[in-house]
Design an enzyme around this catalytic site. Sequence first.
Site, PDB file in Angstrom:
ATOM      1  N   GLN A  86      -1.517  -8.018  -8.276  1.00 30.53           N
ATOM      2  CA  GLN A  86      -1.799  -8.063  -6.836  1.00 30.53           C
ATOM      3  C   GLN A  86      -3.299  -8.294  -6.627  1.00 30.53           C
ATOM      4  O   GLN A  86      -3.735  -8.520  -5.504  1.00 30.53           O
ATOM      5  CB  GLN A  86      -1.389  -6.753  -6.163  1.00 30.53           C
ATOM      6  CG  GLN A  86       0.097  -6.429  -6.300  1.00 30.53           C
ATOM      7  CD  GLN A  86       0.415  -5.047  -5.791  1.00 30.53           C
ATOM      8  OE1 GLN A  86       0.598  -4.829  -4.577  1.00 30.53           O
ATOM      9  NE2 GLN A  86       0.467  -4.093  -6.694  1.00 30.53           N
ATOM     10  N   VAL A  88      -7.105  -9.855  -6.841  1.00 33.11           N
ATOM     11  CA  VAL A  88      -7.684 -11.195  -6.667  1.00 33.11           C
ATOM     12  C   VAL A  88      -8.906 -11.375  -7.576  1.00 33.11           C
ATOM     13  O   VAL A  88      -9.527 -12.430  -7.583  1.00 33.11           O
ATOM     14  CB  VAL A  88      -8.059 -11.439  -5.179  1.00 33.11           C
ATOM     15  CG1 VAL A  88      -6.793 -11.472  -4.322  1.00 33.11           C
ATOM     16  CG2 VAL A  88      -9.035 -10.402  -4.647  1.00 33.11           C
ATOM     17  N   HIS A 104      -1.531 -12.407  -4.723  1.00 40.56           N
ATOM     18  CA  HIS A 104      -2.301 -12.377  -3.470  1.00 40.56           C
ATOM     19  C   HIS A 104      -3.520 -13.287  -3.488  1.00 40.56           C
ATOM     20  O   HIS A 104      -4.414 -13.129  -2.667  1.00 40.56           O
ATOM     21  CB  HIS A 104      -2.719 -10.939  -3.150  1.00 40.56           C
ATOM     22  CG  HIS A 104      -1.543 -10.047  -2.905  1.00 40.56           C
ATOM     23  ND1 HIS A 104      -1.612  -8.679  -3.004  1.00 40.56           N
ATOM     24  CD2 HIS A 104      -0.254 -10.323  -2.578  1.00 40.56           C
ATOM     25  CE1 HIS A 104      -0.423  -8.153  -2.730  1.00 40.56           C
ATOM     26  NE2 HIS A 104       0.430  -9.134  -2.487  1.00 40.56           N
ATOM     27  N   THR A 171      -1.252   0.788  -8.797  1.00 38.39           N
ATOM     28  CA  THR A 171      -0.872   0.310  -7.465  1.00 38.39           C
ATOM     29  C   THR A 171      -0.178   1.429  -6.706  1.00 38.39           C
ATOM     30  O   THR A 171       0.599   2.193  -7.260  1.00 38.39           O
ATOM     31  CB  THR A 171       0.045  -0.927  -7.527  1.00 38.39           C
ATOM     32  OG1 THR A 171       0.476  -1.268  -6.203  1.00 38.39           O
ATOM     33  CG2 THR A 171       1.252  -0.727  -8.420  1.00 38.39           C
ATOM     34  N   SER A 172      -0.460   1.490  -5.397  1.00 43.78           N
ATOM     35  CA  SER A 172       0.138   2.542  -4.564  1.00 43.78           C
ATOM     36  C   SER A 172       1.583   2.201  -4.205  1.00 43.78           C
ATOM     37  O   SER A 172       2.289   3.007  -3.598  1.00 43.78           O
ATOM     38  CB  SER A 172      -0.688   2.696  -3.280  1.00 43.78           C
ATOM     39  OG  SER A 172      -0.748   1.439  -2.598  1.00 43.78           O
TER      40      SER A 172
HETATM   41  N1  APR Z   1      -6.550   3.826 -12.874  1.00 43.02           N
HETATM   42  C1  APR Z   1      -5.289   3.600 -12.420  1.00 43.02           C
HETATM   43  N2  APR Z   1      -4.931   3.701 -11.123  1.00 43.02           N
HETATM   44  C2  APR Z   1      -5.903   4.061 -10.264  1.00 43.02           C
HETATM   45  C3  APR Z   1      -7.239   4.324 -10.649  1.00 43.02           C
HETATM   46  C4  APR Z   1      -7.541   4.186 -12.026  1.00 43.02           C
HETATM   47  N3  APR Z   1      -8.766   4.418 -12.492  1.00 43.02           N
HETATM   48  N4  APR Z   1      -7.951   4.651  -9.531  1.00 43.02           N
HETATM   49  C5  APR Z   1      -7.080   4.592  -8.493  1.00 43.02           C
HETATM   50  N5  APR Z   1      -5.865   4.252  -8.935  1.00 43.02           N
HETATM   51  C6  APR Z   1      -4.635   4.044  -8.177  1.00 43.02           C
HETATM   52  C7  APR Z   1      -4.480   4.859  -6.915  1.00 43.02           C
HETATM   53  O1  APR Z   1      -3.926   6.137  -7.216  1.00 43.02           O
HETATM   54  C8  APR Z   1      -3.516   3.986  -6.121  1.00 43.02           C
HETATM   55  O2  APR Z   1      -2.174   4.295  -6.434  1.00 43.02           O
HETATM   56  O3  APR Z   1      -4.638   2.698  -7.759  1.00 43.02           O
HETATM   57  C9  APR Z   1      -3.823   2.570  -6.605  1.00 43.02           C
HETATM   58  C10 APR Z   1      -4.583   1.759  -5.584  1.00 43.02           C
HETATM   59  O4  APR Z   1      -3.734   1.556  -4.486  1.00 43.02           O
HETATM   60  P1  APR Z   1      -4.202   0.528  -3.346  1.00 43.02           P
HETATM   61  O5  APR Z   1      -5.630   0.790  -3.019  1.00 43.02           O
HETATM   62  O6  APR Z   1      -3.172   0.586  -2.279  1.00 43.02           O
HETATM   63  O7  APR Z   1      -4.166  -0.880  -4.080  1.00 43.02           O
HETATM   64  P2  APR Z   1      -2.921  -1.827  -4.332  1.00 43.02           P
HETATM   65  O8  APR Z   1      -1.683  -1.022  -4.584  1.00 43.02           O
HETATM   66  O9  APR Z   1      -3.317  -2.808  -5.367  1.00 43.02           O
HETATM   67  O10 APR Z   1      -2.774  -2.571  -2.909  1.00 43.02           O
HETATM   68  C11 APR Z   1      -1.806  -3.596  -2.829  1.00 43.02           C
HETATM   69  O11 APR Z   1      -2.634  -4.131  -0.623  1.00 43.02           O
HETATM   70  O12 APR Z   1      -4.401  -4.419   0.794  1.00 43.02           O
HETATM   71  C12 APR Z   1      -3.475  -5.083   0.024  1.00 43.02           C
HETATM   72  O13 APR Z   1      -3.720  -7.230  -0.868  1.00 43.02           O
HETATM   73  C13 APR Z   1      -4.131  -5.906  -1.035  1.00 43.02           C
HETATM   74  O14 APR Z   1      -3.322  -6.394  -3.256  1.00 43.02           O
HETATM   75  C14 APR Z   1      -3.587  -5.340  -2.329  1.00 43.02           C
HETATM   76  C15 APR Z   1      -2.313  -4.659  -1.892  1.00 43.02           C
END
Ligand code: APR
Length: 230
Positions: A86, A88, A104, A171-172
């Site tokens: 996901q 970029v 994305h 990823t969340s």
């Molecule tokens: N190692 C692993 N996971 C981590 C770490 C780490 N060091 N630090 C944070 N995290 C986890 C958090 O607990 C969370 O679950 O990474 C995740 C980040 O979640 P988001 O910020 O929601 O990112 P993501 O899931 O990639 O978002 C998906 O949303 O805004 C859009 O296009 C954007 O691609 C993105 C999409």
Amino acid sequence: MKKLVVLSGAGISAESGISTFRDANGLWRNYRIEEVASPIAWRNNMELVLEFYNIRRKQLFEVEPNAGHHALVDLEKYFDVEIITQNVDDLHERAGSSNVLHLHGELKKARSTVDENLVVELKHWELKKGDTCPKGSQLRPHIVWFGESVNTFPQAASRIRQADLLIVVGTSLLVYPAAGLIDYVAAKVPVYYIDPNAEKQAYRSNMITLAEKAGIGLPKLASQLIKGYR
Ligand code: APR
């Protein structure tokens, strides 16, 4: 070779110094999505959108892949690894991963505003108003904005359907259709979920959760999988 598919999110790049979106100091704490990451934002304030991605692109030239990215490269010696990200950023590619699909878009690329298939590599961090594509139109970030379709989703879904094992990392699982990719995996396929918040966020009972940072959890899982492979 068994097919190992990885679905990665912003968390895998956190230890490289790149902000995630929804953590405490995440990007969406400091910017409103509708002001910087949507077609309406681009129409209303092109300069602000260009600046939002320029800041992130500039940082990308200053950071490096981390142990999590490198662990996925190590797995390529034992598995047919396909990464669906996901993210970029280009940290998977710079770590050496040979098969990366961006859901994305890509920060280091720009796209024509008259032909979405006309994509150019950016050699420099700054994309400005007046920078045009070969057809003479303004270039825009090659990013899938909110409200735009994820054109690589069918390809990603087909990869997941063929997976012998799936690793979900950083990823969340809140943003669709990306988060829904997990539902495409065959019932018997083991799904590992590496994320400090894995227990809280794992929405499928059969996910094997590792509540770790990617830089710790991925090398740990990789060595387990490699041992099991031998
Ligand atoms: N190692 C692993 N996971 C981590 C770490 C780490 N060091 N630090 C944070 N995290 C986890 C958090 O607990 C969370 O679950 O990474 C995740 C980040 O979640 P988001 O910020 O929601 O990112 P993501 O899931 O990639 O978002 C998906 O949303 O805004 C859009 O296009 C954007 O691609 C993105 C999409």
